[in-house]
Scaffold this motif. Structure first.
Motif, PDB file in Angstrom:
ATOM      1  N   ARG A 270      37.956  13.483  63.555  1.00 34.21           N
ATOM      2  CA  ARG A 270      37.232  12.334  64.093  1.00 34.21           C
ATOM      3  C   ARG A 270      35.742  12.368  63.779  1.00 34.21           C
ATOM      4  O   ARG A 270      35.030  11.395  64.002  1.00 34.21           O
ATOM      5  CB  ARG A 270      37.455  12.232  65.605  1.00 34.21           C
ATOM      6  N   GLU A 271      35.274  13.472  63.225  1.00 33.27           N
ATOM      7  CA  GLU A 271      33.878  13.570  62.784  1.00 33.27           C
ATOM      8  C   GLU A 271      33.781  13.319  61.275  1.00 33.27           C
ATOM      9  O   GLU A 271      32.745  13.564  60.670  1.00 33.27           O
ATOM     10  CB  GLU A 271      33.298  14.942  63.130  1.00 33.27           C
ATOM     11  N   TYR A 272      34.889  12.871  60.692  1.00 33.72           N
ATOM     12  CA  TYR A 272      34.974  12.546  59.262  1.00 33.72           C
ATOM     13  C   TYR A 272      34.766  13.767  58.368  1.00 33.72           C
ATOM     14  O   TYR A 272      34.256  13.662  57.258  1.00 33.72           O
ATOM     15  CB  TYR A 272      33.989  11.419  58.898  1.00 33.72           C
ATOM     16  N   ARG A 273      35.204  14.916  58.878  1.00 34.32           N
ATOM     17  CA  ARG A 273      35.212  16.132  58.078  1.00 34.32           C
ATOM     18  C   ARG A 273      36.588  16.281  57.437  1.00 34.32           C
ATOM     19  O   ARG A 273      37.624  15.996  58.061  1.00 34.32           O
ATOM     20  CB  ARG A 273      34.882  17.355  58.935  1.00 34.32           C
ATOM     21  N   ILE A 274      36.597  16.738  56.200  1.00 32.48           N
ATOM     22  CA  ILE A 274      37.853  16.860  55.455  1.00 32.48           C
ATOM     23  C   ILE A 274      38.624  18.086  55.934  1.00 32.48           C
ATOM     24  O   ILE A 274      38.091  19.202  55.955  1.00 32.48           O
ATOM     25  CB  ILE A 274      37.567  16.972  53.948  1.00 32.48           C
ATOM     26  N   GLU A 275      39.872  17.872  56.310  1.00 30.96           N
ATOM     27  CA  GLU A 275      40.719  18.989  56.727  1.00 30.96           C
ATOM     28  C   GLU A 275      41.820  19.283  55.704  1.00 30.96           C
ATOM     29  O   GLU A 275      42.301  20.402  55.624  1.00 30.96           O
ATOM     30  CB  GLU A 275      41.341  18.707  58.098  1.00 30.96           C
ATOM     31  N   MET A 276      42.189  18.273  54.941  1.00 31.99           N
ATOM     32  CA  MET A 276      43.225  18.514  53.932  1.00 31.99           C
ATOM     33  C   MET A 276      43.121  17.443  52.851  1.00 31.99           C
ATOM     34  O   MET A 276      42.813  16.291  53.135  1.00 31.99           O
ATOM     35  CB  MET A 276      44.617  18.463  54.593  1.00 31.99           C
ATOM     36  N   TRP A 277      43.316  17.882  51.619  1.00 31.55           N
ATOM     37  CA  TRP A 277      43.569  16.893  50.574  1.00 31.55           C
ATOM     38  C   TRP A 277      44.496  17.494  49.540  1.00 31.55           C
ATOM     39  O   TRP A 277      44.582  18.703  49.381  1.00 31.55           O
ATOM     40  CB  TRP A 277      42.305  16.317  50.004  1.00 31.55           C
TER      41      TRP A 277
END
Length: 313
Positions: free
Chosen positions: A25-32
């Protein structure tokens, strides 16, 4: 069993030919997935925990936040298509079939991911490469526009052909009748064109026609419908222009033509034009009468020795 299911689900995410990015929800990438890795050149370890706006500064942050917050609040997915926004993240286009495109056109889906309590804790962004669709549609639009242009214009001069110039005349005539707008008409004729064609051959005649069309493009306004009226004649409609203004423009055109020196097969070629001018008034009952006035003025210019301008009296 749950670990096995998670394993093959992750395997599918890595294998599908779409981009998948999961954000907190802080727009940090957790997976791609591997699609994102392949097209960005960044491995998952390099982007883990990084702001998506830092990794992709081309994303319009305010717009994306508004989209994502709406998704999180309503708990429903949303979409963007390439026709509204060509891409979310700018990737180069590597497809050989659509190699003329500079970047990857994208459709995007933003999906809410709920936790066990039903709260939206993450946002999933799915990026689809639709470059082939966009490229095909653009090519079709270009072909359609070109065909439309060809049906409207004269192939040699690039000006309106007679049929479409006549339509413009009818429209301007109707505006004059409704709003009493001034309207003038120039009718230009290349002097001794048949003699010139016989002396220099048709290629030189075509050169003269294109030259005159180019001069018209330089001197008349974009809103002034210009067209090929006959084989060696051009017509220009001048909305909101009285006869005196039209006559002055005609003189400038005549003078510009007389100063031109064209080269044909290494030989200097000069030519001149005669121009008839007419202004529309209440005595003209239809567009044909308006044209006849300009034709009569042009005939008088020819009788006066050519290379001159005559206004209908």
């Amino acid at each position: 069993m749950e670990l096995n299911e998670l394993h093959w689900m992750l395997d599918i995410l890595q294998s599908i030919d779409v981009g998948v990015v999961v954000l907190d929800r802080e727009y940090r990438i957790e997976m791609w997935n591997s699609f994102m890795e392949s097209h960005s050149g960044l491995e998952p370890e390099e982007v883990q925990g990084q702001s998506v706006f830092r990794i992709f500064p081309e994303i319009e942050e305010a717009w994306f936040r508004n989209k994502a917050e709406t998704v999180a609040t309503l708990g429903t997915r949303t979409f963007t298509i390439w026709e509204q926004r060509p891409y979310l993240v700018r990737f180069k286009n590597y497809q050989p079939i659509t190699g003329q495109e500079d970047f990857m056109y994208q459709n995007t889906t933003i999906i809410p991911i709920k936790d066990a309590t039903g709260k939206v804790g993450h946002i999933c962004v799915v990026i689809y490469d639709v470059t082939h669709v966009a490229s095909n549609k653009k090519q079709l639009q270009n072909v359609t526009a070109r065909l439309h242009q060809l049906t409207r214009t004269d192939a040699l001069s690039g000006l309106l052909n007679r049929a479409h110039w006549d339509k413009s005349l009818e429209q301007e005539f109707a505006r004059h009748q409704r709003y009493q707008r001034q309207l003038s008409l120039l009718l230009l004729d290349i002097d001794e064109f048949k003699v010139f064609n016989s002396q220099y051959e048709h290629a030189a005649g075509d050169l003269l026609l294109r030259s005159l069309a180019d001069l018209l493009g330089q001197h008349v306004r974009n809103l002034d419908p210009s067209g090929r009226y006959a084989a060696d004649q051009f017509a220009v409609l001048l909305p909101d222009t009285a006869v005196e203004g039209a006559r002055q423009l005609a003189e400038r055109l005549r003078d510009a033509v007389s100063q031109q020196v064209l080269l044909h097969d290494g030989q200097a070629v000069r030519y001149s034009v005669s121009i008839g001018v007419a202004e529309l008034d209440a005595n003209c009952l239809n567009p044909r009468q308006f044209c006849e006035r300009a034709e009569q003025a042009l005939a008088r210019a020819k009788q006066a020795g050519r290379n001159c301008v005559v206004a209908y009296a």
